[in-house]
Scaffold this active site. Structure first.
Site, PDB file in Angstrom:
ATOM      1  N   SER A   1     -23.432   9.747 -83.653  1.00  0.00           N
ATOM      2  CA  SER A   1     -22.437   9.431 -84.823  1.00  0.00           C
ATOM      3  C   SER A   1     -22.254  10.229 -86.380  1.00  0.00           C
ATOM      4  O   SER A   1     -20.921  11.072 -85.576  1.00  0.00           O
ATOM      5  CB  SER A   1     -22.512   8.098 -85.738  1.00  0.00           C
ATOM      6  OG  SER A   1     -23.863   7.879 -85.678  1.00  0.00           O
ATOM      7  N   HIS A  31     -23.685   9.864 -91.141  1.00  0.00           N
ATOM      8  CA  HIS A  31     -22.791   9.909 -91.234  1.00  0.00           C
ATOM      9  C   HIS A  31     -21.941  11.253 -92.606  1.00  0.00           C
ATOM     10  O   HIS A  31     -20.795  11.312 -91.978  1.00  0.00           O
ATOM     11  CB  HIS A  31     -21.352   8.354 -91.408  1.00  0.00           C
ATOM     12  CG  HIS A  31     -21.737   7.300 -90.409  1.00  0.00           C
ATOM     13  ND1 HIS A  31     -21.483   6.595 -89.807  1.00  0.00           N
ATOM     14  CD2 HIS A  31     -22.354   7.521 -88.754  1.00  0.00           C
ATOM     15  CE1 HIS A  31     -22.207   5.605 -88.952  1.00  0.00           C
ATOM     16  NE2 HIS A  31     -23.185   6.398 -88.798  1.00  0.00           N
TER      17      HIS A  31
END
Length: 171
Positions: free
Chosen positions: A100, A143
């Protein structure tokens, strides 16, 4: 044909289902790099694979080589940023896995390459980070490191503004 996309997806699936443990190396740097390709469970793998595939139109826009370079650049830089953060703040060192961070980096590349409404889209991306502070099991650091790596990529290797306008992910 989106060769790079399919190769990355194949790597993610092979590593997930592999009985081998690639993770325990003698190098902290290698460990951080490899974590990107591990996923906590099948749901995690499927969510990241789907999200990555939805961004695969960037391969059509950028070309195979540039897209592969973009992924590798974001992968390495975001991993090293995460290692630096965990080294500087050992109390924040948590076990982070998943693709991610690279996905968030690719989202930044996409948004920074938009012509119209770029600011509004980036604000939406930033706002999407806020709920992660309140949900356990999500590596918001990963992230954010991916987003920073994506921003650095765009600064160093900008796509023409508007080059991704009207582009959508196609199955």
């Amino acid at each position: 044909m989106r060769y790079v996309t399919y190769i990355v997806l194949l790597i993610l699936v092979v590593i997930f289902f592999s009985p081998l443990n690639f993770f325990n190396t003698n190098s902290e740097i290698i460990n951080y790099l490899i974590r990107t390709f591990y996923h906590a469970n099948l749901q995690h793998l499927l969510a990241n694979s789907f999200s990555f595939y939805m961004l695969s139109f960037l391969e059509d826009v950028m070309g195979h080589a540039k897209f592969a370079f973009c992924i590798i650049f974001i992968w390495i830089l975001s991993s090293m940023l995460l290692l630096a953060e965990h080294t500087a703040f050992p109390s924040r060192k948590v076990y982070t896995v998943g693709f991610s961070g690279v996905i968030f980096g690719l989202i930044v590349v996409y948004l920074m390459s938009l012509g119209k409404n770029r600011g509004l889209s980036i604000a939406g991306l930033v706002l999407s980070i806020i709920p992660q502070f309140f949900v356990s099991g999500i590596s918001y650091e990963g992230h954010i490191c991916g987003m920073i790596a994506g921003f650095v990529y765009v600064v160093l290797f900008p796509l023409p503004k508007g080059s991704v306008d009207n582009q959508v992910a196609m199955f």
